[in-house]
Write a protein that holds these residues in place. Structure first.
Motif, PDB file in Angstrom:
ATOM      1  N   CYS A 631      -0.352  -0.406 -14.303  1.00  0.00           N
ATOM      2  CA  CYS A 631      -0.587   1.159 -13.872  1.00  0.00           C
ATOM      3  C   CYS A 631       0.896   1.624 -14.923  1.00  0.00           C
ATOM      4  CB  CYS A 631      -0.752   1.272 -13.401  1.00  0.00           C
ATOM      5  SG  CYS A 631      -2.794   1.246 -12.445  1.00  0.00           S
ATOM      6  N   ILE A 632       2.022   0.790 -14.689  1.00  0.00           N
ATOM      7  CA  ILE A 632       3.037   1.404 -14.998  1.00  0.00           C
ATOM      8  C   ILE A 632       2.847   0.999 -16.699  1.00  0.00           C
ATOM      9  CG2 ILE A 632       5.239   1.299 -15.035  1.00  0.00           C
ATOM     10  CD1 ILE A 632       5.123   0.709 -11.630  1.00  0.00           C
ATOM     11  N   ALA A 633       2.879   0.262 -16.929  1.00  0.00           N
ATOM     12  CA  ALA A 633       2.798  -0.472 -18.262  1.00  0.00           C
ATOM     13  C   ALA A 633       1.884   0.585 -19.052  1.00  0.00           C
ATOM     14  CB  ALA A 633       2.364  -1.831 -18.646  1.00  0.00           C
ATOM     15  N   TYR A 634       0.475   0.719 -18.058  1.00  0.00           N
ATOM     16  CA  TYR A 634      -0.205   1.989 -19.100  1.00  0.00           C
ATOM     17  C   TYR A 634       0.215   3.366 -19.211  1.00  0.00           C
ATOM     18  CZ  TYR A 634      -4.700   5.036 -20.146  1.00  0.00           C
ATOM     19  OH  TYR A 634      -5.454   5.287 -20.185  1.00  0.00           O
ATOM     20  N   LEU A 650       9.869  -2.416 -23.078  1.00  0.00           N
ATOM     21  CA  LEU A 650      10.134  -3.553 -21.992  1.00  0.00           C
ATOM     22  C   LEU A 650      11.378  -3.029 -20.945  1.00  0.00           C
ATOM     23  CD1 LEU A 650      10.271  -6.371 -19.788  1.00  0.00           C
ATOM     24  CD2 LEU A 650      11.459  -7.131 -22.523  1.00  0.00           C
ATOM     25  N   GLU A 651      12.079  -1.956 -21.793  1.00  0.00           N
ATOM     26  CA  GLU A 651      13.555  -1.268 -21.803  1.00  0.00           C
ATOM     27  C   GLU A 651      12.355  -0.176 -20.524  1.00  0.00           C
ATOM     28  OE1 GLU A 651      15.646  -0.281 -24.429  1.00  0.00           O
ATOM     29  OE2 GLU A 651      16.500  -2.271 -24.711  1.00  0.00           O
ATOM     30  N   ALA A 660      13.048   0.762  -8.315  1.00  0.00           N
ATOM     31  CA  ALA A 660      12.140   0.575  -5.917  1.00  0.00           C
ATOM     32  C   ALA A 660      12.812  -0.837  -5.605  1.00  0.00           C
ATOM     33  CB  ALA A 660      10.578   0.649  -6.138  1.00  0.00           C
ATOM     34  N   ASN A 661      13.356  -1.611  -6.417  1.00  0.00           N
ATOM     35  CA  ASN A 661      13.427  -2.487  -6.432  1.00  0.00           C
ATOM     36  C   ASN A 661      15.723  -3.287  -6.463  1.00  0.00           C
ATOM     37  OD1 ASN A 661      11.151  -3.269  -5.819  1.00  0.00           O
ATOM     38  ND2 ASN A 661      10.343  -4.280  -7.677  1.00  0.00           N
ATOM     39  N   GLN A 662      16.129  -2.947  -5.785  1.00  0.00           N
ATOM     40  CA  GLN A 662      17.395  -3.492  -5.706  1.00  0.00           C
ATOM     41  C   GLN A 662      17.829  -4.975  -4.733  1.00  0.00           C
ATOM     42  OE1 GLN A 662      19.172  -1.646  -8.120  1.00  0.00           O
ATOM     43  NE2 GLN A 662      18.070   0.436  -8.477  1.00  0.00           N
ATOM     44  N   ASN A 663      16.728  -5.513  -4.701  1.00  0.00           N
ATOM     45  CA  ASN A 663      17.475  -6.495  -3.630  1.00  0.00           C
ATOM     46  C   ASN A 663      17.436  -7.857  -4.642  1.00  0.00           C
ATOM     47  OD1 ASN A 663      16.930  -4.790  -1.644  1.00  0.00           O
ATOM     48  ND2 ASN A 663      14.580  -5.223  -1.169  1.00  0.00           N
ATOM     49  N   PHE A 664      17.023  -7.905  -5.493  1.00  0.00           N
ATOM     50  CA  PHE A 664      17.652  -8.770  -5.921  1.00  0.00           C
ATOM     51  C   PHE A 664      18.484  -9.751  -6.457  1.00  0.00           C
ATOM     52  CE2 PHE A 664      13.872  -6.999  -8.473  1.00  0.00           C
ATOM     53  CZ  PHE A 664      13.388  -8.431  -8.616  1.00  0.00           C
ATOM     54  N   ILE A 674      11.277  -9.831 -13.999  1.00  0.00           N
ATOM     55  CA  ILE A 674      10.481  -8.249 -14.909  1.00  0.00           C
ATOM     56  C   ILE A 674      10.089  -8.577 -15.873  1.00  0.00           C
ATOM     57  CG2 ILE A 674      11.270  -6.269 -15.916  1.00  0.00           C
ATOM     58  CD1 ILE A 674      13.265  -5.418 -13.843  1.00  0.00           C
ATOM     59  N   HIS A 675      10.689  -9.783 -16.571  1.00  0.00           N
ATOM     60  CA  HIS A 675      10.331 -10.251 -18.169  1.00  0.00           C
ATOM     61  C   HIS A 675       8.760 -10.794 -17.874  1.00  0.00           C
ATOM     62  CE1 HIS A 675      10.646 -12.463 -22.236  1.00  0.00           C
ATOM     63  NE2 HIS A 675       9.846 -11.201 -22.297  1.00  0.00           N
ATOM     64  N   ALA A 676       8.582 -11.131 -16.787  1.00  0.00           N
ATOM     65  CA  ALA A 676       7.300 -12.372 -16.560  1.00  0.00           C
ATOM     66  C   ALA A 676       6.235 -10.878 -16.181  1.00  0.00           C
ATOM     67  CB  ALA A 676       7.744 -12.851 -15.868  1.00  0.00           C
ATOM     68  N   ARG A 677       6.862  -9.813 -15.399  1.00  0.00           N
ATOM     69  CA  ARG A 677       5.558  -9.053 -15.004  1.00  0.00           C
ATOM     70  C   ARG A 677       5.236  -8.073 -16.526  1.00  0.00           C
ATOM     71  NH1 ARG A 677       8.439  -6.413 -10.051  1.00  0.00           N
ATOM     72  NH2 ARG A 677       7.344  -4.663 -10.453  1.00  0.00           N
ATOM     73  N   PHE A 678       6.023  -8.042 -17.140  1.00  0.00           N
ATOM     74  CA  PHE A 678       5.984  -7.279 -17.843  1.00  0.00           C
ATOM     75  C   PHE A 678       5.008  -7.781 -19.525  1.00  0.00           C
ATOM     76  CE2 PHE A 678       6.939  -5.891 -22.682  1.00  0.00           C
ATOM     77  CZ  PHE A 678       6.276  -4.174 -22.796  1.00  0.00           C
ATOM     78  N   ILE A 679       5.321  -9.560 -19.094  1.00  0.00           N
ATOM     79  CA  ILE A 679       4.285  -9.423 -20.180  1.00  0.00           C
ATOM     80  C   ILE A 679       3.208  -9.814 -19.206  1.00  0.00           C
ATOM     81  CG2 ILE A 679       4.230 -12.215 -21.107  1.00  0.00           C
ATOM     82  CD1 ILE A 679       7.147 -12.563 -21.460  1.00  0.00           C
ATOM     83  N   ARG A 680       2.406 -10.269 -18.674  1.00  0.00           N
ATOM     84  CA  ARG A 680       1.378  -9.796 -17.520  1.00  0.00           C
ATOM     85  C   ARG A 680       1.025  -8.916 -17.465  1.00  0.00           C
ATOM     86  NH1 ARG A 680       0.582 -11.512 -11.299  1.00  0.00           N
ATOM     87  NH2 ARG A 680       2.308  -9.482 -11.529  1.00  0.00           N
ATOM     88  N   ALA A 681       1.822  -7.496 -17.543  1.00  0.00           N
ATOM     89  CA  ALA A 681       0.899  -6.391 -17.281  1.00  0.00           C
ATOM     90  C   ALA A 681       0.395  -6.224 -19.198  1.00  0.00           C
ATOM     91  CB  ALA A 681       1.656  -5.459 -17.576  1.00  0.00           C
TER      92      ALA A 681
END
Length: 709
Positions: A631-634, A650-651, A660-664, A674-681
């Motif tokens: 949904c974010i990528a769309y 990607l940026e 929302a995610n600052q726990n890394f 994030i790169h893997a999630r972006f490729i999947r989206a």
């Protein structure tokens, strides 16, 4: 659990089945409905009503197919008699390799063909032969598979297509038989041979009620889809052994009988003795279904104009399927009983009057909230209004009377509708439609007598000839008489009176004056006198009085017009019509006429609409960092042009996600995830057809859609 075994093995222990507490069907029926009162009764009412409708449609289907099936059986009987003659007098045979074939033209409504073939198989198995085989193209990609399916259905045993052809029929006791025509002929010879063995007693008992010897009927349900090579080989092989058992082909054809000659060369088609059979047109079938289900007071459930138009449009512009129309009608019925609390009163008149007495206060309030009832109360006196709005007992008595009026309205509406259709169905250009369903939709939509089409139609009706008018009046008398409604008894008497007047009416001879004028013209005269005589004749025609027939014709037309104005008012004018009429055309269109692109856009642009997660609920146009990655990528890709830079994309995606995610623990780990999630989206968007790779720029993708959806 343990087992004792000499050899090693794998043992499966099924868990004991625990009986789960299953809610009643009525609970599912009212699930998600705020007003669940009388839900079980509403569900039972809908089920009993649908059983009646199903019984009526099945009987209708049987009646419509009867003529077609009778013709097919007559063709089979003729082919069967020819086979017996060839068996007894083989010296004077016709063609030893000619196969009888019936080309059954069923039309383009392919989804209805299965029901027709199912009924045909049942009729043939009951009266003609137990050996009926139905084959589909997807089950027969090759001649081996076709023979396998044929023999499996005939013998009811497992057929091995790769077994040696030398295997004898006697070895079939192990439920295995070679897949060959010789084994088929051996099987037929043994199965029809009269023996006293106990093993064949049951078979002979079954065959005793069929023709002797019973033919083998092979039905090709979708002939157009069969491979040409498969059909050719099968026909050639079967033609060589047709003298050993009676075989008949039935080809199911959706397009044209010319497909037989396109699929089969002359050398193969000449082996067939083809006869054409035409089934009822799907449009005629639909008209009959509407006539039996909708244009009758037998069933209390009705459809509004918009809902009926949705079902008809799907039929005309999508599939021509009568069965899908009936399923849409069933969905409308279920949706009506599910969404309308007062549908508990949508039943027969006597039963509805009984149920009114036991309505709760909440249901009485539902009646008071109906728009038609509000209009009814507003037209009453102030004292009556106060009583109807405060006293439940008075409301129930009034509701019984209103339901009686609604029932009477339906009893009068449909006969008068058929009478009006009898007058207008044969007019030039069909101002009110050729089919009665078109006239019915016009009457449901508005007051039909206020339309221009109605005026133009009645102008043409006022010019009908005497013979046409008498025939239509007789048809109207038959329609009203068969309806057995008491309120229209005076109409029958009036129509019969008009028929008697037409019979006793002496035809006026208006040609005498014209003939005398012509004689005067034929006399020797000059141009001035001729012009004067023609002007006088024209003036006399304009001022002449109407004949008795014309006066009577105008009187009949005015009487029909008064009936239309009295009985063909739209249902919205009837109080409590919401109880019986389903009018949620939008809901029905969403279920039956799906728009996948709009649904996908809604899911990607507003995931809260489907997921119902409050964390996803955000202002329109915002990109929530808690939304799914796709949904974010769309949403980000909607802000780009025709070409999308993957690095920039990607940026932007990383910026939204990291909000929302600052726990890394480590930055590199965060970027990899994030790169893997972006490729999947992006891959999912490509799979859905929103983007595609492009050779113009290696680090760009091309956008395939434009706009917001």
């Amino acid at each position: 659990m343990s087992t004792c075994s000499v050899s090693k093995g794998c043992f499966v222990f099924k868990p004991k089945s625990k009986k789960r507490k299953i809610s009643s069907v009525a609970d599912y029926f009212c699930e998600g409905n705020n007003d669940s009162e009388d839900s079980e009764l509403r569900f039972n009412t809908s089920q009993s009503l649908w059983k009646r409708i199903t019984s009526e449609t099945e009987q209708l289907q049987e009646d419509l197919n009867k003529k077609l099936f009778d013709n097919l059986i007559r063709f089979l009987r003729k082919s069967h008699s020819d086979f017996k003659e060839k068996k007894t007098e083989w010296s004077c045979r016709m063609k030893a390799n000619e196969i009888p074939a019936a080309a059954l033209i069923l039309g383009v409504n392919v989804t209805d063909h299965d029901l027709t073939f199912k009924s045909l198989s049942e009729v043939l198995q009951e009266d003609v032969t137990p050996f009926v085989v139905s084959l589909r193209s997807k089950e027969c990609p090759g001649i081996k598979h076709l023979l396998q399916k044929l023999m499996a259905q005939l013998m009811g045993c497992h057929v091995d297509a790769d077994s040696p052809e030398e295997e004898e029929y006697s070895k079939a006791s192990t439920n295995r038989m070679c897949c060959s025509v010789s084994s088929l002929t051996d099987w037929y010879r043994n199965i029809t041979k009269k023996k006293d063995a106990s093993t064949l007693c049951k078979t002979q008992e079954i065959l005793s009620k069929h023709w002797e010897p019973p033919p083998v009927v092979v039905i090709f349900k979708d002939m157009e889809s069969f491979t040409t090579k498969v059909l050719q080989d099968f026909i050639i092989i079967i033609s060589r052994c047709i003298h050993e058992f009676p075989l008949v082909f039935i080809f199911g054809i959706a397009t044209s009988p010319m497909i037989i000659h396109k699929l089969l060369p002359h050398s193969v088609s000449s082996l067939l003795c083809i006869e054409l059979f035409q089934s009822l047109s799907c449009k005629d079938h639909l008209s009959t279904v509407i006539d039996k289900l909708l244009l009758t007071s037998q069933f209390p459930f009705k459809l509004s104009e918009k809902v009926l138009q949705v079902l008809i449009n799907i039929f005309l512009y999508h599939d021509f399927s009568v069965q899908n129309f009936i399923k849409g009608f069933q969905l409308s019925l279920l949706e009506h009983f599910y969404s309308q609390p007062l549908s508990v009163l949508c039943c027969d008149l006597q039963e509805s009057r009984k149920r009114v007495k036991f309505l709760s206060h909440c249901q009485c309030e539902n009646i008071r909230r109906l728009p038609s009832f509000r209009s009814f109360v507003e037209n009453q006196e102030s004292n009556t209004q106060r009583v109807l709005l405060t006293d439940d007992a008075s409301l129930k008595e009034e509701a019984q009377a209103l339901l009686q009026n609604l029932h009477t309205y339906h009893e009068n509406y449909f006969p008068i509708l058929r009478c009006l259709h009898a007058f207008t169905s044969s007019l030039p250009n069909y101002p009110l439609g050729k089919q009665i369903r078109e006239l019915h939709c016009a009457c449901l939509e508005r007051k039909v007598w206020e339309t221009e089409d109605y005026e133009s139609a009645f102008q043409l009706v006022r010019m009908l000839a005497k013979d046409e008018l008498i025939a239509i009046l007789k048809k109207c008398v038959e329609i009203i008489t068969s309806s057995s409604t008491k309120c229209l008894g005076s109409c029958i008497e009036k129509l019969e009176e008009y028929l008697d007047q037409f019979k006793n009416l002496e035809a006026t001879d208006d040609q005498g004056e014209t003939a005398s004028s012509l004689k005067e013209i034929q006399k020797k005269t000059d141009l001035y006198r001729l012009q004067k005589t023609l002007l006088e004749m024209k003036e006399s025609r304009r001022l002449k009085k109407l004949t008795k027939f014309e006066m009577l014709r105008f009187e009949v037309v005015d009487f029909i017009d008064s009936l239309v104005r009295s009985y063909l008012a739209p249902p919205e004018t009837q109080t409590l019509y919401e109880v019986m009429y389903f009018s949620m055309a939008g809901t029905l269109r969403e279920h039956l006429n799906a728009a996948p692109r709009v649904a996908i856009h809604t899911a990607l642009n507003s995931p809260y609409f489907y997921l119902k997660n409050e964390a996803l609920e955000s202002d329109t146009g915002c990109i929530s960092n808690t939304a799914p990655d796709i949904c974010i990528a769309y949403k980000l890709h909607l802000e780009c042009g025709r070409l999308i830079n993957l690095v920039d994309w990607l940026e932007a995606f990383s910026t939204v996600v990291t909000a929302a995610n600052q726990n890394f623990s480590e930055k590199d780990e965060m970027e990899e995830i994030i790169h893997a999630r972006f490729i999947r989206a992006v891959s999912e968007l490509e799979f859905l057809g929103f983007i595609k790779p492009t050779k113009q720029k290696t680090d760009h993708v091309a956008r395939l859609t434009w706009g917001s959806c």
